[in-house]
Design a protein around this motif. Structure first.
Motif, PDB file in Angstrom:
ATOM      1  N   GLN A 397       0.856  -1.184   0.000  1.00 42.44           N
ATOM      2  CA  GLN A 397       0.000   0.000   0.000  1.00 42.44           C
ATOM      3  C   GLN A 397       0.897   1.239   0.000  1.00 42.44           C
ATOM      4  OE1 GLN A 397      -3.135  -1.394  -0.726  1.00 42.44           O
ATOM      5  NE2 GLN A 397      -3.932   0.158   0.671  1.00 42.44           N
ATOM      6  N   ILE A 398       0.791   2.067  -1.027  1.00 45.19           N
ATOM      7  CA  ILE A 398       1.629   3.265  -1.110  1.00 45.19           C
ATOM      8  C   ILE A 398       0.790   4.493  -0.770  1.00 45.19           C
ATOM      9  CG2 ILE A 398       3.031   4.721  -2.642  1.00 45.19           C
ATOM     10  CD1 ILE A 398       3.796   2.214  -4.178  1.00 45.19           C
ATOM     11  N   GLU A 399       1.332   5.347   0.091  1.00 51.06           N
ATOM     12  CA  GLU A 399       0.624   6.572   0.462  1.00 51.06           C
ATOM     13  C   GLU A 399       0.376   7.403  -0.794  1.00 51.06           C
ATOM     14  OE1 GLU A 399       3.223   8.415   3.268  1.00 51.06           O
ATOM     15  OE2 GLU A 399       2.960   6.836   4.784  1.00 51.06           O
ATOM     16  N   GLU A 400      -0.864   7.841  -0.974  1.00 53.18           N
ATOM     17  CA  GLU A 400      -1.252   8.552  -2.213  1.00 53.18           C
ATOM     18  C   GLU A 400      -0.396   9.783  -2.471  1.00 53.18           C
ATOM     19  OE1 GLU A 400      -5.393   9.362  -2.661  1.00 53.18           O
ATOM     20  OE2 GLU A 400      -5.982   7.334  -2.068  1.00 53.18           O
ATOM     21  N   GLU A 401      -0.192  10.573  -1.436  1.00 56.31           N
ATOM     22  CA  GLU A 401       0.588  11.807  -1.593  1.00 56.31           C
ATOM     23  C   GLU A 401       2.024  11.489  -2.003  1.00 56.31           C
ATOM     24  OE1 GLU A 401       1.725  15.448   1.283  1.00 56.31           O
ATOM     25  OE2 GLU A 401      -0.346  14.745   1.494  1.00 56.31           O
ATOM     26  N   ALA A 402       2.593  10.459  -1.372  1.00 48.55           N
ATOM     27  CA  ALA A 402       3.967  10.054  -1.690  1.00 48.55           C
ATOM     28  C   ALA A 402       4.059   9.539  -3.119  1.00 48.55           C
ATOM     29  CB  ALA A 402       4.423   8.971  -0.710  1.00 48.55           C
ATOM     30  N   TYR A 403       3.035   8.791  -3.549  1.00 44.93           N
ATOM     31  CA  TYR A 403       3.023   8.271  -4.924  1.00 44.93           C
ATOM     32  C   TYR A 403       2.963   9.426  -5.922  1.00 44.93           C
ATOM     33  CZ  TYR A 403       1.949   5.419  -8.979  1.00 44.93           C
ATOM     34  OH  TYR A 403       2.005   4.810 -10.212  1.00 44.93           O
ATOM     35  N   GLU A 405       3.854  12.504  -5.616  1.00 40.55           N
ATOM     36  CA  GLU A 405       5.041  13.363  -5.626  1.00 40.55           C
ATOM     37  C   GLU A 405       6.275  12.677  -6.195  1.00 40.55           C
ATOM     38  OE1 GLU A 405       7.776  16.053  -2.551  1.00 40.55           O
ATOM     39  OE2 GLU A 405       5.932  15.108  -1.830  1.00 40.55           O
ATOM     40  N   HIS A 406       6.431  11.369  -5.932  1.00 41.04           N
ATOM     41  CA  HIS A 406       7.701  10.727  -6.253  1.00 41.04           C
ATOM     42  C   HIS A 406       7.646   9.644  -7.334  1.00 41.04           C
ATOM     43  CE1 HIS A 406       9.678  12.828  -2.976  1.00 41.04           C
ATOM     44  NE2 HIS A 406       8.684  12.472  -2.171  1.00 41.04           N
ATOM     45  N   LEU A 407       6.465   9.152  -7.645  1.00 41.12           N
ATOM     46  CA  LEU A 407       6.415   8.023  -8.589  1.00 41.12           C
ATOM     47  C   LEU A 407       5.614   8.304  -9.860  1.00 41.12           C
ATOM     48  CD1 LEU A 407       5.978   5.062  -6.060  1.00 41.12           C
ATOM     49  CD2 LEU A 407       8.075   5.831  -7.190  1.00 41.12           C
ATOM     50  N   GLU A 408       4.888   9.388  -9.915  1.00 44.02           N
ATOM     51  CA  GLU A 408       4.114   9.714 -11.127  1.00 44.02           C
ATOM     52  C   GLU A 408       4.950  10.570 -12.077  1.00 44.02           C
ATOM     53  OE1 GLU A 408       0.368  11.417  -9.970  1.00 44.02           O
ATOM     54  OE2 GLU A 408      -0.643   9.483 -10.135  1.00 44.02           O
ATOM     55  N   ASN A 409       6.088  10.035 -12.492  1.00 48.40           N
ATOM     56  CA  ASN A 409       6.956  10.759 -13.430  1.00 48.40           C
ATOM     57  C   ASN A 409       7.867   9.780 -14.151  1.00 48.40           C
ATOM     58  OD1 ASN A 409       9.371  10.366 -11.699  1.00 48.40           O
ATOM     59  ND2 ASN A 409       8.283  11.767 -10.318  1.00 48.40           N
ATOM     60  N   GLU A 410       8.476  10.255 -15.196  1.00 50.03           N
ATOM     61  CA  GLU A 410       9.335   9.406 -16.020  1.00 50.03           C
ATOM     62  C   GLU A 410      10.578   8.984 -15.270  1.00 50.03           C
ATOM     63  OE1 GLU A 410       9.813   7.006 -19.015  1.00 50.03           O
ATOM     64  OE2 GLU A 410       8.082   8.339 -18.797  1.00 50.03           O
ATOM     65  N   ASN A 411      11.054   9.876 -14.404  1.00 52.94           N
ATOM     66  CA  ASN A 411      12.235   9.609 -13.585  1.00 52.94           C
ATOM     67  C   ASN A 411      12.067   8.289 -12.818  1.00 52.94           C
ATOM     68  OD1 ASN A 411      14.740  10.538 -12.208  1.00 52.94           O
ATOM     69  ND2 ASN A 411      13.398  10.599 -10.409  1.00 52.94           N
ATOM     70  N   ALA A 412      10.876   8.096 -12.226  1.00 48.98           N
ATOM     71  CA  ALA A 412      10.605   6.890 -11.444  1.00 48.98           C
ATOM     72  C   ALA A 412      10.631   5.645 -12.332  1.00 48.98           C
ATOM     73  CB  ALA A 412       9.252   7.020 -10.747  1.00 48.98           C
ATOM     74  N   LYS A 413      10.059   5.760 -13.508  1.00 51.38           N
ATOM     75  CA  LYS A 413      10.036   4.597 -14.433  1.00 51.38           C
ATOM     76  C   LYS A 413      11.454   4.181 -14.793  1.00 51.38           C
ATOM     77  CE  LYS A 413       5.447   4.884 -15.248  1.00 51.38           C
ATOM     78  NZ  LYS A 413       4.503   3.864 -14.792  1.00 51.38           N
ATOM     79  N   VAL A 414      12.304   5.181 -15.044  1.00 57.87           N
ATOM     80  CA  VAL A 414      13.712   4.897 -15.388  1.00 57.87           C
ATOM     81  C   VAL A 414      14.390   4.160 -14.236  1.00 57.87           C
ATOM     82  CG1 VAL A 414      15.960   5.972 -15.838  1.00 57.87           C
ATOM     83  CG2 VAL A 414      13.910   6.847 -16.975  1.00 57.87           C
ATOM     84  N   LEU A 415      14.126   4.624 -13.021  1.00 53.66           N
ATOM     85  CA  LEU A 415      14.733   3.985 -11.856  1.00 53.66           C
ATOM     86  C   LEU A 415      14.272   2.542 -11.689  1.00 53.66           C
ATOM     87  CD1 LEU A 415      14.540   6.892  -9.231  1.00 53.66           C
ATOM     88  CD2 LEU A 415      16.624   5.901 -10.198  1.00 53.66           C
ATOM     89  N   MET A 416      12.970   2.312 -11.876  1.00 52.69           N
ATOM     90  CA  MET A 416      12.437   0.950 -11.710  1.00 52.69           C
ATOM     91  C   MET A 416      13.023  -0.006 -12.759  1.00 52.69           C
ATOM     92  SD  MET A 416      10.672   1.266  -9.004  1.00 52.69           S
ATOM     93  CE  MET A 416      11.473   2.776  -8.432  1.00 52.69           C
ATOM     94  N   GLN A 417      13.174   0.500 -13.989  1.00 53.48           N
ATOM     95  CA  GLN A 417      13.770  -0.329 -15.048  1.00 53.48           C
ATOM     96  C   GLN A 417      15.217  -0.663 -14.701  1.00 53.48           C
ATOM     97  OE1 GLN A 417      12.329  -1.770 -17.403  1.00 53.48           O
ATOM     98  NE2 GLN A 417      10.619  -0.547 -18.242  1.00 53.48           N
ATOM     99  N   ALA A 418      15.939   0.322 -14.204  1.00 47.15           N
ATOM    100  CA  ALA A 418      17.349   0.115 -13.838  1.00 47.15           C
ATOM    101  C   ALA A 418      17.476  -0.879 -12.693  1.00 47.15           C
ATOM    102  CB  ALA A 418      17.976   1.462 -13.464  1.00 47.15           C
ATOM    103  N   ILE A 419      16.579  -0.773 -11.712  1.00 45.31           N
ATOM    104  CA  ILE A 419      16.587  -1.695 -10.570  1.00 45.31           C
ATOM    105  C   ILE A 419      16.388  -3.132 -11.053  1.00 45.31           C
ATOM    106  CG2 ILE A 419      15.213  -2.431  -8.567  1.00 45.31           C
ATOM    107  CD1 ILE A 419      14.880   0.587  -7.897  1.00 45.31           C
ATOM    108  N   LYS A 420      15.409  -3.330 -11.912  1.00 46.23           N
ATOM    109  CA  LYS A 420      15.158  -4.676 -12.443  1.00 46.23           C
ATOM    110  C   LYS A 420      16.368  -5.204 -13.210  1.00 46.23           C
ATOM    111  CE  LYS A 420      11.405  -5.998 -14.331  1.00 46.23           C
ATOM    112  NZ  LYS A 420      10.278  -6.120 -15.268  1.00 46.23           N
ATOM    113  N   ALA A 421      16.919  -4.352 -14.066  1.00 45.27           N
ATOM    114  CA  ALA A 421      18.058  -4.773 -14.889  1.00 45.27           C
ATOM    115  C   ALA A 421      19.258  -5.148 -14.019  1.00 45.27           C
ATOM    116  CB  ALA A 421      18.432  -3.644 -15.855  1.00 45.27           C
ATOM    117  N   GLU A 422      19.485  -4.373 -12.983  1.00 47.51           N
ATOM    118  CA  GLU A 422      20.632  -4.635 -12.106  1.00 47.51           C
ATOM    119  C   GLU A 422      20.442  -5.935 -11.328  1.00 47.51           C
ATOM    120  OE1 GLU A 422      24.184  -4.386 -10.860  1.00 47.51           O
ATOM    121  OE2 GLU A 422      23.452  -2.718 -12.089  1.00 47.51           O
ATOM    122  N   LEU A 423      19.216  -6.150 -10.808  1.00 47.46           N
ATOM    123  CA  LEU A 423      18.967  -7.340  -9.988  1.00 47.46           C
ATOM    124  C   LEU A 423      18.976  -8.626 -10.814  1.00 47.46           C
ATOM    125  CD1 LEU A 423      16.246  -6.054  -7.489  1.00 47.46           C
ATOM    126  CD2 LEU A 423      18.662  -6.482  -7.042  1.00 47.46           C
TER     127      LEU A 423
END
Length: 491
Positions: A397-403, A405-423
């Motif tokens: 469950q992610i806090e709506e305000e936090a989502y 502010e920090h995850l509704e952008n392209e920057n977040a998508k890039v980070l998630m892709q990088a995390i998956k690729a690294e792991l």
């Protein structure tokens, strides 16, 4: 001066109350401070209120709290046993002793047989209330000649034995907390000493037991203060030297009312179940009505023994402040070794369904890191499941305000892709890899600082605030982190 001997003498009418634990603690501290002996006696003369398992609970609660007594009632191999030279320490085993001393009082004229029915006693009390008088026994049977009374007893007439207090006499005593006290006998009832069932009342048994067991200081709750003159008169009637009295202030809630079940937790078991440590509860409880000269608040049992005195006990009721208890308990959670806290915390995780016994046996290091990660903000062990819930959840469950502010952008998508690729390059995350992980993501994406750490924290924990991210990475592990990255990418 003779050896100081004190006693804790509860009735087995329920589980040990927090106020009772404090009384036991003050007895223990005083005895240890003065090189004396501490006795545990069971006052079970009121058989109608006896609760099965209460004696065992009492003994286990004192043991858990670290309050050790020298004589009395113990549990050995699952059985209740008695140790000490002044036994029996259970009052129901001492009935012939009380009978002997009741007979002595009758012979000396300090007690008398009373044959009044319950109906008559209730009628007298009602009439006294109507007249604005203090309800008490009217002395109807006081002057029955002893021989006549004995004939009625022999004929099977139901009776009790009452204390025969002198009229209009001041009884003086000094209390170590309350100071000098005087109460006139005209304000006191001719107390029942022996009930119709052959059992003594508290007032008779407590005086006989304390005398025969060599008790020098009576340390008990202030509710017994009005009864003390009766007890002092009994000592006098027997020709015994009276002990020193100490009446402790009541433990009150924030509304300044006596702690009761209606207002929440009151038994030691309640606090133990909630995840309070014995050191935390005992340390805090000592301060509810007492304070050391330097007003230090964090005190080990040894510290308390060294500093304790009745001169520092308050005359007024001590307020039981749960917030302050939580603060003290939190200190002990943080000061113990992580291994100790982990061992104590595991049952709460098992009960929550997060882990089982097999997991515990195979993941000791992981569990220690889990506890160390969240214990900084813990006040009780029972808070643990809520604190670590985000680690075990399949769907975070992610806090709506936090989502927003920090995850509704392209920057977040890039980070998630990088995390998956690294792991996908590794088999598992150990602590060494976790420590360098964010540097790898920074290198892969060029994103740094707040723009790097905040989106990753929110994606993995659901919140902008939380524990050390390195620990979170290790605890979540490869598969769960990939799953949470995917959840952001697919949202």
């Amino acid at each position: 001066m003779s050896e100081i001997r004190v006693r804790f003498a509860p009735s087995p009418t329920g589980y040990l109350h927090i106020g009772g634990l404090r009384t036991a603690l003050y007895n223990y501290l005083f005895a240890k401070r003065n090189g004396g002996k501490f006795v545990l006696r069971i006052e079970d003369t009121d058989q109608t209120r006896f609760v099965e398992g209460a004696i065992e609970n009492l003994i286990h609660s004192l043991e858990w709290a670290g309050i050790k007594y020298d004589e009395g009632v113990f549990i050995e191999d699952g059985h209740i046993v008695e140790r000490g030279e002044y036994g029996p320490y259970v009052q129901s085993k001492r009935l012939p002793i009380y009978r002997k001393y009741v007979d002595e009082l009758l012979e000396k004229g300090h007690a008398y047989y009373c044959f009044c029915s319950k109906d008559r006693l209730e009628a007298v009390r009602e009439e006294q209330k109507i007249k604005g008088m203090v309800p008490k026994y009217d002395g109807f049977c006081r002057n029955i000649p002893l021989e006549d009374a004995r004939k009625r007893v022999a004929a099977g007439e139901e009776h009790v034995v009452r204390l025969k207090l002198p009229y209009n006499r001041d009884i003086h005593f000094h209390d170590l907390v309350r100071g000098d006290i005087t109460i006139n006998t005209n304000d006191i009832d001719d107390q029942v000493l022996l009930k119709s069932d052959g059992y003594p009342t508290y007032h008779m048994a407590v005086v006989v037991d304390d005398q025969l067991m060599g008790i020098t200081h009576i340390v008990r709750g202030e509710e017994w203060l009005p009864s003390t003159p009766k007890h002092i008169y009994l000592y006098e009637a027997f020709g015994w030297e009276k002990p020193t009295y100490v009446h402790l202030p009541t433990v009150l809630n924030k509304e300044r009312k006596k702690l009761s079940k209606r207002h929440g937790d009151v038994s030691v078991d309640d606090f133990r179940t909630k995840g309070y440590l014995p050191e935390g509860l005992v340390n805090y409880l000592a301060l509810v009505g007492w304070s050391p000269e330097d007003n230090e608040e964090i005190l080990s049992m040894e510290d308390m023994v060294e500093r304790f005195s009745f001169e520092r006990v308050s005359k007024t009721g001590g307020i039981f402040d749960k917030d302050k208890l939580d603060w003290v308990n939190g200190h002990y959670i943080r000061s113990k070794s992580v291994e100790e806290i982990s061992a104590l915390s595991v049952p709460y995780l098992v009960e929550a369904g997060f882990i089982d016994d097999v997991f515990v046996n195979e993941n000791e290091e992981w569990l220690n890191i889990l506890i160390d990660t969240v214990r900084e903000g813990m006040s009780t062990l029972s808070e643990l499941p809520e604190k670590v819930d985000f680690i075990f959840k399949d769907k975070l469950q992610i806090e709506e305000e936090a989502y927003a502010e920090h995850l509704e952008n392209e920057n977040a998508k890039v980070l998630m892709q990088a995390i998956k690729a690294e792991l996908e390059k590794i088999d598992m995350i150990d602590m060494e890899y976790a420590k360098g992980f964010m540097k790898l993501i920074q290198g892969a994406t060029g994103i740094k600082g707040k723009n790097l750490f905040m989106p990753v924290r929110v994606a993995l924990t659901g919140s902008v605030h939380g524990p050390e991210l390195v620990n979170v990475l290790y605890l979540l592990g490869k598969d769960r982190i990939i799953s949470r990255a995917d959840a952001i990418l697919n949202r």
